[in-house]
Design an enzyme around this catalytic site. Structure first.
Site, mmCIF file in Angstrom:
data_model
loop_
_atom_site.group_PDB
_atom_site.id
_atom_site.type_symbol
_atom_site.label_atom_id
_atom_site.label_comp_id
_atom_site.label_asym_id
_atom_site.label_seq_id
_atom_site.Cartn_x
_atom_site.Cartn_y
_atom_site.Cartn_z
ATOM 1 N N GLU A 160 19.633 1.408 -44.221
ATOM 2 C CA GLU A 160 19.844 0.490 -43.215
ATOM 3 C C GLU A 160 20.314 -0.980 -43.724
ATOM 4 O OE1 GLU A 160 15.910 0.105 -41.410
ATOM 5 O OE2 GLU A 160 15.727 1.671 -41.579
ATOM 6 N N TYR A 204 11.297 7.269 -46.097
ATOM 7 C CA TYR A 204 11.088 5.820 -45.482
ATOM 8 C C TYR A 204 11.578 4.516 -46.437
ATOM 9 C CZ TYR A 204 9.724 1.621 -43.289
ATOM 10 O OH TYR A 204 9.341 0.136 -42.992
#
Length: 225
Positions: free
Chosen positions: A162, A155
Site C-alpha cells: 500500500e 498483512y
C-alpha cells in the site's frame, strides 16, 4: 450463538444468523471469483494480464471492499466477536487506497495494483471461510491457526505494498494539478505513511492478542470434551 459456540435450532433460522452467514458467504464467493479470475487471466495472457487487472476485477473488488464497512457495525452490534480498532484500520486503509486507484486511471495498469489485489484477496480468503465455520458453530482449530499464522505476515506485506502504491500515485496527483486535490501531494506522503505504519503496528498487536484468545478458547473446549 450460545456460550458453547454451537448454533441451536432457533438460532439457525434467526434473521441475524441468515444475515451474517449470507454476508460471509458473499464475501467468500466474491474474493474467490476475483482471485480465480486474476490467476486464470495471468495463466492465459501472461504479463499482459497484469495491466488489465483493475479493469477485469475492479468492480467486484470495489463492491466487496465497500460492503466490508458493514463489518464495523457487525462488531459494534455484537453480531461478530472481534476487536473493532484493528478492523476499522484495515477497512479504512483499503477503501482509501481503492478510492485513490479509482481516481487515477494511470496507476490502474501498474503491476503494484495487481500485487495489492492478490494480497487483499488472499487475506480475505484466509478469514471468511473461518468466519463461515464459526457462524455455524463448527470452528476449526487448524483453520484458525492457519488464518492467523499466515494472515499477520501477509498483512504486513500488504501494508508495505500500500505504501508503494501511494508513493507511485503521488507524481500522478501532483501532475493532475491543484484543482484535483487541495493538499500538496508530498504532505500526503509525510502524513499518511507514518499513520499507515502506526495503524499496522497496532493492528498486528491486536491480532496477536486476538489469536491467543481464540486459541485458548478452542483449546479449553477440546480439553473439556
Amino acid at each position: 450463538m450460545n456460550d458453547k459456540g454451537k448454533t441451536t435450532g432457533g438460532e439457525m433460522f434467526s434473521f441475524r444468523f441468515v444475515y451474517i452467514f449470507s454476508y460471509n458467504l458473499f464475501q467468500f464467493c466474491g474474493h474467490t471469483w476475483i482471485l480465480s479470475n486474476t490467476i486464470a487471466r495471468f495463466l492465459t495472457f501472461g504479463k499482459d494480464a497484469i495491466a488489465d487487472t483493475f479493469h477485469s476485477v475492479g468492480f467486484v473488488m470495489s463492491l466487496c471492499q465497500l460492503l466490508s464497512i458493514l463489518e464495523l457495525f457487525h462488531i459494534a452490534d455484537g453480531i461478530e466477536k472481534a476487536r473493532l480498532l484493528p478492523r476499522f484500520i484495515q477497512v479504512t486503509e483499503k477503501n482509501l487506497l481503492l478510492i485513490l486507484v479509482i481516481m487515477l486511471e494511470e496507476i490502474q495498469s501498474e503491476p503494484v495494483v495487481c500485487v495489492q489485489f492478490l494480497l487483499w484477496n488472499i487475506l480475505d480468503l484466509l478469514r471468511y471461510p473461518h468466519e463461515l465455520l464459526r457462524v455455524m458453530g463448527t470452528p476449526s482449530v487448524t483453520m484458525l491457526r492457519t488464518r492467523y499464522t499466515l494472515w499477520i505476515p501477509l498483512y504486513v506485506l500488504s501494508v508495505a505494498t500500500e505504501g508503494v502504491t501511494l508513493y507511485q500515485a503521488l507524481p500522478l496527483l501532483e501532475a493532475a494539478g491543484p484543482n484535483s486535490i487541495p493538499i500538496h501531494p508530498p504532505f500526503i506522503l509525510l502524513f499518511y505513511l507514518p499513520v499507515l505504519v502506526l495503524g499496522a503496528t497496532v493492528t498486528v498487536w491486536q491480532l496477536l492478542k486476538e489469536r491467543q484468545r481464540h486459541l485458548d478458547k478452542l483449546n479449553n473446549k477440546i480439553k473439556r470434551r
